[in-house]
Scaffold this active site. Structure first.
Site, PDB file in Angstrom:
ATOM      1  N   LYS A  73      19.739   5.838  -0.359  1.00 25.80           N
ATOM      2  CA  LYS A  73      20.525   6.305   0.939  1.00 25.80           C
ATOM      3  C   LYS A  73      21.217   5.414   1.878  1.00 25.80           C
ATOM      4  O   LYS A  73      21.693   5.690   2.782  1.00 25.80           O
ATOM      5  CB  LYS A  73      19.278   7.198   1.844  1.00 25.80           C
ATOM      6  N   LYS A 123      18.209   0.717   6.406  1.00 21.98           N
ATOM      7  CA  LYS A 123      18.065  -0.059   5.085  1.00 21.98           C
ATOM      8  C   LYS A 123      19.440  -0.556   4.519  1.00 21.98           C
ATOM      9  O   LYS A 123      19.689  -1.786   3.979  1.00 21.98           O
ATOM     10  CB  LYS A 123      17.845   0.830   4.041  1.00 21.98           C
ATOM     11  N   GLY A 164       0.862  -1.229   0.015  1.00 17.44           N
ATOM     12  CA  GLY A 164      -0.036  -0.194  -0.116  1.00 17.44           C
ATOM     13  C   GLY A 164       0.919   1.440   0.110  1.00 17.44           C
ATOM     14  O   GLY A 164       0.274   2.268  -0.122  1.00 17.44           O
ATOM     15  N   ILE A 170       6.109   2.807  -3.109  1.00 13.99           N
ATOM     16  CA  ILE A 170       7.016   1.998  -4.027  1.00 13.99           C
ATOM     17  C   ILE A 170       6.032   0.648  -4.186  1.00 13.99           C
ATOM     18  O   ILE A 170       5.903   0.103  -5.229  1.00 13.99           O
ATOM     19  CB  ILE A 170       8.097   1.662  -3.391  1.00 13.99           C
TER      20      ILE A 170
END
Length: 167
Positions: free
Chosen positions: A134, A146, A15, A18
């Site tokens: 990033k 990440k 949702g 991306i």
């Protein structure tokens, strides 16, 4: 198209910005089934509604799942039996994560570990982690979390043994 056509696809974070774009593009490639995994009820509702309008005959299932909840994630992924997992679920807003560090790490690192480990345990053929620029030289909680998630997945791939068929 060769990768997707006729396959069972699962998208985490379906949702989000991306994830929902992944759902749009993947659904156009004729999968046999698409599983939408999302923590936000409203985000899941919107992408599910759009998917049903775009492809009314496509088999799909929309599941509210927090990827930090290993038991729920495991039950859903086992039931959905995906061939491919596109892992887009993450907290991505840099300023918010600077003031919500624990949430960022729990979702972006430990949530990713959960998704990757469940994918391996149920022998998903292909696991694709969606990351961010990033993470290259992280200067924020979002980038660092990440990057840690990337490193974990890369380590799994490097140490892929004969006990799993997941790539």
């Amino acid at each position: 198209e060769r990768l997707i056509k006729g396959k069972r696809i699962l998208v985490t974070g379906a949702g989000g910005s991306i994830g929902s774009e992944l759902v749009r593009q993947l659904s156009d490639l004729s999968p046999s089934h698409i599983s939408l995994i999302e923590n936000s009820e409203y985000g899941l509702f919107k992408v599910d509604l759009e998917l049903r309008k775009r492809h009314p005959t496509l088999s799909s299932n929309a599941c509210i799942v927090d990827i930090r909840n290993l038991d729920r994630l495991t039950n859903v992924m086992k039931g959905e039996r995906p061939d491919l997992v596109f892992h887009a679920a993450a907290l991505k807003h840099v300023p918010l994560l600077e003031s919500n560090v624990i949430e960022g790490i729990e979702t972006n690192v430990f949530g990713t570990i959960n998704v990757a480990e469940v994918a391996r345990s149920i022998e998903v053929k292909t696991f694709i982690q969606i990351s961010t620029d990033k993470a290259v030289n992280p200067t924020s909680v979002m980038g660092a979390s990440k990057r840690l998630a990337e490193q974990y997945c890369q380590a799994l791939n490097l140490h892929n043994d004969s006990s799993t068929n997941t790539n």
